[in-house]
Enzyme design. Structure first.
Site, PDB file in Angstrom:
ATOM      1  N   ARG A   1     -65.959 120.961 -84.915  1.00  0.00           N
ATOM      2  CA  ARG A   1     -64.999 119.857 -84.721  1.00  0.00           C
ATOM      3  C   ARG A   1     -64.377 119.934 -83.322  1.00  0.00           C
ATOM      4  NH1 ARG A   1     -59.935 120.123 -86.286  1.00  0.00           N
ATOM      5  NH2 ARG A   1     -60.337 121.402 -88.107  1.00  0.00           N
TER       6      ARG A   1
ATOM      7  N   TYR B   1     -63.133  92.008 -81.073  1.00  0.00           N
ATOM      8  CA  TYR B   1     -64.062  92.418 -82.129  1.00  0.00           C
ATOM      9  C   TYR B   1     -63.318  92.408 -83.478  1.00  0.00           C
ATOM     10  CZ  TYR B   1     -66.970  95.561 -84.881  1.00  0.00           C
ATOM     11  OH  TYR B   1     -67.739  96.111 -85.863  1.00  0.00           O
TER      12      TYR B   1
ATOM     13  N   ASP C   1     -62.956  97.863 -73.636  1.00  0.00           N
ATOM     14  CA  ASP C   1     -64.053  98.064 -74.584  1.00  0.00           C
ATOM     15  C   ASP C   1     -65.299  97.504 -73.901  1.00  0.00           C
ATOM     16  OD1 ASP C   1     -66.017  97.733 -76.540  1.00  0.00           O
ATOM     17  OD2 ASP C   1     -64.596  97.276 -78.137  1.00  0.00           O
TER      18      ASP C   1
ATOM     19  N   LYS D   1     -74.133 100.518 -80.624  1.00  0.00           N
ATOM     20  CA  LYS D   1     -74.810  99.328 -80.105  1.00  0.00           C
ATOM     21  C   LYS D   1     -75.814  99.707 -79.011  1.00  0.00           C
ATOM     22  CE  LYS D   1     -71.895  97.581 -82.992  1.00  0.00           C
ATOM     23  NZ  LYS D   1     -70.587  97.068 -82.616  1.00  0.00           N
TER      24      LYS D   1
HETATM   25  C1  LIG Z   1     -69.243  97.249 -83.026  1.00  0.00           C
HETATM   26  C2  LIG Z   1     -68.104  97.151 -82.138  1.00  0.00           C
HETATM   27  C3  LIG Z   1     -66.978  97.980 -82.297  1.00  0.00           C
HETATM   28  C4  LIG Z   1     -66.843  98.967 -83.426  1.00  0.00           C
HETATM   29  O1  LIG Z   1     -67.816  99.962 -83.384  1.00  0.00           O
HETATM   30  P1  LIG Z   1     -68.351 100.746 -84.684  1.00  0.00           P
HETATM   31  O2  LIG Z   1     -69.307 101.724 -84.089  1.00  0.00           O
HETATM   32  O3  LIG Z   1     -68.973  99.749 -85.606  1.00  0.00           O
HETATM   33  O4  LIG Z   1     -67.162 101.393 -85.321  1.00  0.00           O
HETATM   34  C5  LIG Z   1     -65.944  97.836 -81.391  1.00  0.00           C
HETATM   35  N1  LIG Z   1     -65.988  96.945 -80.401  1.00  0.00           N
HETATM   36  C6  LIG Z   1     -67.041  96.131 -80.215  1.00  0.00           C
HETATM   37  C7  LIG Z   1     -67.026  95.164 -79.097  1.00  0.00           C
HETATM   38  C8  LIG Z   1     -68.137  96.198 -81.075  1.00  0.00           C
HETATM   39  O5  LIG Z   1     -69.177  95.377 -80.901  1.00  0.00           O
END
Ligand SMILES: *Cc1c(COP(=O)(O)O)cnc(C)c1O
Length: 407
Positions: free
Chosen positions: A69, A121, A195, A220
């Site tokens: 961790r 998001y 983000d 992603k």
């Molecule tokens: C998918 C996504 C998230 C969240 O990510 P997870 O890995 O599903 O928790 C946050 N911001 C954006 C822009 C996303 O596309």
């Protein structure tokens, strides 16, 4: 056989040389090289999966790893690789993108204020609109289209500014540099967070434009193979890193060494994938723009986009997400989506596959209808995640699905 101490000295020297070697290399090379040096002990060319929760302690002050961790060699390699790609100094990987965003939000205390872009998001929407206010953190949400208007809202109480490199699903693009510089001139302690999921470090590196922290859903583009859920934070700031590390370790959103291995494998082709995806998505957007059954296309790569100029100033490529509004009733939209064969009807994005979804009934169903309408998430909106399949196959699939709606 080297003593442990001699070995560690060599290891420190080796890591320093590896970082030195990276200078001036192209991202296409860095994806394969940074953090992914051959193993010093065995010579293994791939970073091994250190599937161990704990590590033998040979002596005080001599041990790099203690408990997974807190740190793990496979994860450490991935963090080094991503720190380099995002032009930062310290990366932390988290158990999901949402966990990395929650980590950043945990930098705030009761009474602090946060200024955020409004069309976030879906998961982040719930966090900002419902959960943070319950913890006594005030969130002001607004359009970030006009940097001056955003800066005007900054006060001494503003602790955090939060935006997305391109919003979801409307693909509005903020001027990160103008907002960061303007906000810091008013309040030098404000933390600017971007983000960067939609752009990925290949298309955009927000830390070069005044952001203090980049967060990203590794799920992603970075992983890119639709088989891992993971998040990321990167910063250049030593003090911020320390605070985030403390949060990550003690709130406990740790990732498994095996998942880190999968992502390291995905990262190697990140530049190749994103380059192909940028090309495919622009072709798809241009095709849609001319189609009679399409009312509007949202893609910053199109010259008709109101965000084209801003995006061209910051981005190396325009990314793989194309949103469009289809003419006609929701039944027709459903028929279109069900007729697709090369695109798959599914949420998520950023993988090699190509996906299509209807935000109003899928990704943004958790957002209240009034809010959705305010944000322009109408029923006929379709979001495509254009992947690495062959350009002509993608366009023919869309063409055929439109034709099936005419019958
Ligand atoms: C998918 C996504 C998230 C969240 O990510 P997870 O890995 O599903 O928790 C946050 N911001 C954006 C822009 C996303 O596309």
């Amino acid at each position: 056989m080297l003593s442990k101490k001699e070995f560690e000295k060599q290891q420190v020297e080796y890591e320093k040389n590896c970082l030195e070697e990276l200078k001036g290399l192209n991202p296409q090379t860095l994806c394969i090289h940074a953090g992914q040096e051959p193993d010093l002990v065995t010579g293994a060319v791939n970073v091994p999966i250190y599937q161990s929760s704990t590590f033998k302690q040979y002596g005080k002050g001599m041990d790099n790893f203690f408990y997974t961790r807190l740190g793990n060699p496979t994860r450490h390699a991935l963090e080094k690789s991503l720190a380099v790609l995002e032009h930062g100094k310290h990366a932390i990987v988290w158990s999901s993108g949402m966990s990395s965003i929650t980590g950043v939000i945990n930098l705030l205390n009761e009474g602090d204020e946060c200024l955020s872009v409004q069309d976030l998001y879906g998961g982040t929407q719930v966090l900002f609109r419902d959960l943070m206010p319950k913890k006594g953190i005030k969130v002001k949400m607004m359009s970030f289209d006009d940097a001056d208007k955003v800066v005007k809202e900054v006060t001494e109480k503003t602790k955090l500014i939060y935006m997305e490199s391109a919003t979801n699903p409307a693909l509005s693009v903020p001027d990160v540099k103008a907002i960061s510089e303007g906000a810091k001139a008013i309040n030098k302690d404000v933390i600017v967070v971007v983000d960067n999921t939609f752009a990925s470090p290949i298309n955009f590196t927000p830390l070069d434009y005044g952001a203090d922290i980049v967060v990203e859903s590794i799920t992603k583009y970075i992983n890119g193979h639709t088989d891992v859920v993971m998040g990321l934070t990167v910063t250049k700031d030593d003090a911020l890193f320390k605070r985030l590390y403390e949060i990550s370790v003690n709130f406990g959103g740790t990732c498994s060494p095996f998942d880190c291995f999968l992502v390291l494998r995905g990262v190697k082709t990140l530049e190749l994938r994103v380059r192909e995806i940028n090309k495919n998505a622009l072709a798809v957007a241009k095709f849609l723009e001319k189609h009679e059954m399409v009312e509007k296309v949202m893609y910053p790569g199109l010259e008709s986009s109101p965000y084209h100029e801003k995006a061209s100033k910051q981005f190396k490529g325009y990314g793989g997400i194309v949103s469009f509004i289809m003419k006609g009733e929701i039944e027709l939209v459903e028929k279109f989506l069900k007729s697709l064969k090369v695109f798959c009807l599914a949420v998520s994005l950023g993988g090699v596959e190509s996906l299509a979804e209807n935000p109003a009934t899928m990704t943004h169903a958790c957002v209240k209808k009034e809010v959705r309408e305010e944000l322009g998430i109408v029923d006929g909106l379709i979001r495509l995640s254009v992947g690495c399949k062959f350009e002509e196959d993608l366009i023919n699939d869309l063409k055929n699905a439109f034709d099936s709606c005419k019958k």
